[in-house]
Scaffold this motif. Structure first.
Motif, mmCIF file in Angstrom:
data_model
loop_
_atom_site.group_PDB
_atom_site.id
_atom_site.type_symbol
_atom_site.label_atom_id
_atom_site.label_comp_id
_atom_site.label_asym_id
_atom_site.label_seq_id
_atom_site.Cartn_x
_atom_site.Cartn_y
_atom_site.Cartn_z
ATOM 1 N N PHE A 177 -45.344 -19.924 24.588
ATOM 2 C CA PHE A 177 -44.337 -18.991 25.114
ATOM 3 C C PHE A 177 -44.175 -17.804 24.169
ATOM 4 N N VAL A 178 -43.412 -17.961 23.080
ATOM 5 C CA VAL A 178 -43.188 -16.858 22.144
ATOM 6 C C VAL A 178 -42.986 -17.374 20.723
ATOM 7 N N ILE A 179 -43.187 -16.447 19.767
ATOM 8 C CA ILE A 179 -42.680 -16.609 18.407
ATOM 9 C C ILE A 179 -41.662 -15.490 18.232
ATOM 10 N N GLN A 180 -40.517 -15.799 17.640
ATOM 11 C CA GLN A 180 -39.434 -14.818 17.533
ATOM 12 C C GLN A 180 -38.943 -14.734 16.100
ATOM 13 N N GLY A 181 -38.769 -13.506 15.616
ATOM 14 C CA GLY A 181 -38.285 -13.267 14.262
ATOM 15 C C GLY A 181 -37.426 -12.020 14.207
ATOM 16 N N PRO B 33 -38.502 -7.667 33.768
ATOM 17 C CA PRO B 33 -38.611 -6.489 32.902
ATOM 18 C C PRO B 33 -37.258 -6.110 32.283
ATOM 19 N N ASP B 34 -36.768 -6.965 31.402
ATOM 20 C CA ASP B 34 -35.469 -6.767 30.750
ATOM 21 C C ASP B 34 -35.567 -6.468 29.266
ATOM 22 N N TYR B 35 -36.745 -6.617 28.678
ATOM 23 C CA TYR B 35 -36.885 -6.571 27.230
ATOM 24 C C TYR B 35 -37.668 -5.326 26.810
ATOM 25 N N ALA B 36 -37.076 -4.539 25.919
ATOM 26 C CA ALA B 36 -37.726 -3.310 25.445
ATOM 27 C C ALA B 36 -39.103 -3.640 24.896
ATOM 28 N N LEU B 37 -40.098 -2.877 25.325
ATOM 29 C CA LEU B 37 -41.475 -3.086 24.883
ATOM 30 C C LEU B 37 -41.665 -2.448 23.517
ATOM 31 N N LEU B 38 -41.962 -3.259 22.515
ATOM 32 C CA LEU B 38 -42.164 -2.748 21.164
ATOM 33 C C LEU B 38 -43.619 -2.379 20.922
ATOM 34 N N GLY B 39 -44.553 -3.171 21.433
ATOM 35 C CA GLY B 39 -45.958 -2.861 21.205
ATOM 36 C C GLY B 39 -46.872 -3.971 21.665
ATOM 37 N N GLU B 40 -48.080 -3.991 21.087
ATOM 38 C CA GLU B 40 -49.070 -5.005 21.436
ATOM 39 C C GLU B 40 -49.902 -5.337 20.208
ATOM 40 N N VAL B 41 -50.193 -6.616 20.031
ATOM 41 C CA VAL B 41 -50.975 -7.069 18.887
ATOM 42 C C VAL B 41 -52.344 -6.391 18.911
ATOM 43 N N SER B 42 -52.710 -5.790 17.773
ATOM 44 C CA SER B 42 -53.992 -5.088 17.666
ATOM 45 C C SER B 42 -54.972 -5.824 16.763
ATOM 46 N N SER B 43 -54.474 -6.722 15.924
ATOM 47 C CA SER B 43 -55.342 -7.558 15.100
ATOM 48 C C SER B 43 -54.568 -8.793 14.649
ATOM 49 N N GLY B 44 -55.304 -9.874 14.432
ATOM 50 C CA GLY B 44 -54.690 -11.097 13.937
ATOM 51 C C GLY B 44 -54.053 -11.970 14.995
ATOM 52 N N MET B 45 -54.535 -11.885 16.250
ATOM 53 C CA MET B 45 -53.967 -12.746 17.293
ATOM 54 C C MET B 45 -54.179 -14.221 16.943
ATOM 55 N N ASP B 46 -55.222 -14.521 16.176
ATOM 56 C CA ASP B 46 -55.435 -15.903 15.740
ATOM 57 C C ASP B 46 -54.294 -16.381 14.850
ATOM 58 N N VAL B 47 -53.735 -15.475 14.056
ATOM 59 C CA VAL B 47 -52.588 -15.820 13.197
ATOM 60 C C VAL B 47 -51.345 -16.040 14.061
ATOM 61 N N VAL B 48 -51.141 -15.175 15.068
ATOM 62 C CA VAL B 48 -50.015 -15.354 15.993
ATOM 63 C C VAL B 48 -50.129 -16.716 16.679
ATOM 64 N N ASP B 49 -51.348 -17.066 17.133
ATOM 65 C CA ASP B 49 -51.556 -18.367 17.772
ATOM 66 C C ASP B 49 -51.272 -19.517 16.809
ATOM 67 N N LYS B 50 -51.689 -19.355 15.556
ATOM 68 C CA LYS B 50 -51.438 -20.386 14.535
ATOM 69 C C LYS B 50 -49.930 -20.597 14.369
ATOM 70 N N ILE B 51 -49.191 -19.486 14.252
ATOM 71 C CA ILE B 51 -47.729 -19.574 14.126
ATOM 72 C C ILE B 51 -47.146 -20.201 15.390
ATOM 73 N N GLY B 52 -47.679 -19.806 16.540
ATOM 74 C CA GLY B 52 -47.182 -20.308 17.813
ATOM 75 C C GLY B 52 -47.330 -21.806 17.987
ATOM 76 N N ASN B 53 -48.224 -22.411 17.218
ATOM 77 C CA ASN B 53 -48.408 -23.860 17.272
ATOM 78 C C ASN B 53 -47.504 -24.608 16.300
ATOM 79 N N LEU B 54 -46.695 -23.870 15.539
ATOM 80 C CA LEU B 54 -45.821 -24.481 14.536
ATOM 81 C C LEU B 54 -44.388 -24.633 15.046
ATOM 82 N N GLY B 55 -44.238 -24.825 16.343
ATOM 83 C CA GLY B 55 -42.902 -24.992 16.910
ATOM 84 C C GLY B 55 -42.765 -26.311 17.628
#
Length: 193
Positions: free
Chosen positions: A87-91, A150-172
């Motif tokens: 789903f998401v990682i939130q910080g 469509p309720d959440y302000a769009l900040l951007g899009e991952v341009s590198s390191g999606m593998d790291v995001v996925d790694k963090i996403g598995n730590l929940g």
């Protein structure tokens, strides 16, 4: 909507601003970012580094605020306090519990066709706040399409390191949405090109 409420945490608000077209400053009073440039935020975490490009076009106030917070070192030492696998990682919460913020909000209503798909970075808000309200809490989508409105302000899009995001996403823990391991933003930086 239960899923929307779960992204909460607009935080401590001193004043709210409204969206407008940027000139030399955003409506938040922070210097506007040049929409002709690319601004990349890099987050060095204790699990690795990932980066995302800011969406200045759709969210001029939000991106100006976020860039200002990065430059002030606001995110350094903060954690990803909410991790929901698939789903998401939130910080971005200085309190670390989903209730903190920078002391103000900005507003950039997202386009009506906004999609929250894998790699999209958006701003968290409480269910009671207007669409596009943003403080400092952000989330990175780790699911294919998490089906949020469509309720959440769009900040951007991952341009590198999606593998790291996925790694963090598995730590929940899916049951509690709490991290099973502390994930810290050691340093946030911003560059432009």
């Amino acid at each position: 909507m239960l899923l929307a409420a779960g992204c909460g945490g607009g935080g401590d608000k001193e004043s709210a601003t409204t969206a407008s077209s940027p000139t030399t400053t955003s409506s938040s009073g922070r210097p506007a970012l040049d929409p002709a440039k690319t601004y990349t935020v890099t987050l060095k975490t204790n699990q690795g580094t990932f980066a995302f490009d800011l969406n200045v076009k759709d969210s001029p106030n939000t991106t100006a605020s976020f860039a200002s917070l990065v430059e002030k070192g606001f995110f350094d030492g903060l954690t990803f306090h909410r991790i929901v696998p698939g789903f998401v990682i939130q910080g971005g919460d200085p309190k670390g519990d989903g209730t903190g913020g920078p002391g103000y909000t900005t507003v950039d209503p997202p386009p009506s066709d906004a999609k929250y798909t894998k790699g999209v970075v958006a701003m968290a808000k409480t269910q009671n706040e207007p669409p596009g309200t943003a403080g400092s809490q952000f989330f990175v989508v780790t699911g294919a399409d998490i089906g949020l409105p469509p309720d959440y302000a769009l900040l951007g899009e991952v341009s590198s390191g999606m593998d790291v995001v996925d790694k963090i996403g598995n730590l929940g823990d899916p049951a509690t949405e709490q991290p099973t391991k502390r994930v810290v933003i050691e340093k946030a930086t911003i560059s432009e090109s």
